[in-house]
Design an enzyme around this catalytic site. Sequence first.
Site, short mmCIF file in Angstrom:
data_model
loop_
_atom_site.label_atom_id
_atom_site.label_comp_id
_atom_site.label_asym_id
_atom_site.label_seq_id
_atom_site.Cartn_x
_atom_site.Cartn_y
_atom_site.Cartn_z
N GLU A 51 65.33 29.80 0.10
CA GLU A 51 66.23 30.77 0.71
C GLU A 51 65.97 32.18 0.17
O GLU A 51 65.95 33.16 0.92
CB GLU A 51 67.69 30.39 0.45
CG GLU A 51 68.06 29.00 0.94
CD GLU A 51 67.98 27.95 -0.15
OE1 GLU A 51 68.93 27.17 -0.29
OE2 GLU A 51 66.94 27.92 -0.86
N CYS A 75 71.91 26.12 -3.58
CA CYS A 75 72.46 25.95 -4.92
C CYS A 75 73.43 27.08 -5.24
O CYS A 75 73.33 28.19 -4.71
CB CYS A 75 71.33 25.89 -5.95
SG CYS A 75 70.43 27.44 -6.15
N CYS A 85 71.25 30.55 -5.03
CA CYS A 85 70.86 30.90 -3.65
C CYS A 85 72.07 31.35 -2.84
O CYS A 85 71.95 32.16 -1.93
CB CYS A 85 70.18 29.71 -2.97
SG CYS A 85 68.57 29.32 -3.68
N THR A 198 43.04 -3.00 -14.69
CA THR A 198 42.51 -2.56 -13.40
C THR A 198 41.38 -1.56 -13.59
O THR A 198 40.38 -1.59 -12.86
CB THR A 198 43.64 -1.92 -12.56
OG1 THR A 198 44.65 -2.91 -12.30
CG2 THR A 198 43.11 -1.40 -11.23
N ARG A 209 42.26 10.04 -0.71
CA ARG A 209 41.00 10.49 -0.12
C ARG A 209 41.01 10.58 1.40
O ARG A 209 39.98 10.79 2.01
CB ARG A 209 39.87 9.54 -0.56
CG ARG A 209 39.65 9.55 -2.06
CD ARG A 209 38.43 8.77 -2.47
NE ARG A 209 38.54 7.34 -2.24
CZ ARG A 209 39.15 6.51 -3.05
NH1 ARG A 209 39.74 6.95 -4.15
NH2 ARG A 209 39.20 5.22 -2.79
N GLY A 323 47.66 -4.04 -12.26
CA GLY A 323 47.57 -5.38 -11.71
C GLY A 323 48.80 -6.23 -11.90
O GLY A 323 49.91 -5.70 -12.03
N THR A 326 51.34 -5.55 -14.68
CA THR A 326 52.10 -4.32 -14.44
C THR A 326 53.14 -4.54 -13.37
O THR A 326 54.30 -4.10 -13.51
CB THR A 326 51.13 -3.18 -14.04
OG1 THR A 326 50.14 -3.02 -15.07
CG2 THR A 326 51.88 -1.88 -13.86
#
Length: 351
Positions: A51, A75, A85, A198, A209, A323, A326
């Site tokens: 803002e 805010c 703001c 991993t 990607r 993996g 985890t």
Amino acid sequence: MHSAFMHRCLELAKMGHRHTGINPMVGAVLVGGGNIIAEAFHEQFGGPHAEVLLIKKFDQKVREEDVLYVNLEPCCHTEKKTPPCTEAIIASGIRTVVFGMLDPNPLVSGKGVARLRTAGITVFGPVERAQCEWLNRGFVSLMTRGRPWITLKRACTLSGAIARPDGSMLKITDSEQDAWSHRHLRAMHDAILVGVGTVVTDDPMLTQRMKNEKLGPPAGRAGLKNYQPLRIILDPDLRIPLAAKIVSGEMAKGTMVVMHDFKESRQSEDSEEKIRILQERGVRILGVPLDAKREFDLPVLLQILTTPTQDFHGITSVLVEGGQRTWDAFSAARLLDADITLIGAGKSDMA
């Protein structure tokens, strides 16, 4: 018309993805005569809010019929050097504000709207609340539960296999699944987290990607459009190879290795040397306590990841890619918001 302009706010807000740290993504547009006459978004952690930027950029006189749209309630509190703001809006002469969702921050929640109304400004909202909350689900989670939004992503064959019988990598997903995973998972999270197993087995890059022109800041901010997620490796015994892709070259500066709290215990000379090399490359090393089962204290880790320090501005979302150990740790700790499994054929070729 409210929905159309709010959707534009959301498009702008996305441009700040991965640059706002633990703060929300916010876009703002000023509409006059049914047309957008100014727009802005929160560009970076610690910088001016959407803002305020919009008001600074608008070099014309605000007319009484002009309407400000913003996807998050403005805010009303001072955050370090960032003024409220609401006060900037009041001073600008804007007389109508449309917001998408209330701010879950208890310092603001409803108070921003009340401040504007007290100043005689007409306020409408929420508008497209579900979409606004979904965009900032990480921020909402941080404000309401004290932790980031966590997604577990798995891939397995129809028989349930996640690797070859000898433990080596098995290419499971096809190109279409990979593209979906990059665009809708990796590109939409602040960080990707895996266990060191991993890394040792697959040597992944853990990057986003698949190009998506709707993600990232405008082209004018050179080099930031495809800004990559943080890479987090759970590695209690510092087994990560120095030759691993994610700690080599330019990849190193976006990688964080989490080991047992080395500040509280002595390290072998080899470990100290490895830590030194990794840090010189730009890798962040975090020390987190282990429990009796040698599992990380995940709430402590998440607290660290959501606390800004120096040039680290914190994160609000994590994609846990594996993996098995985890996945089990996050599931057992009930630190899970979305659980996604991709089922593939389990091709024999490596990827």
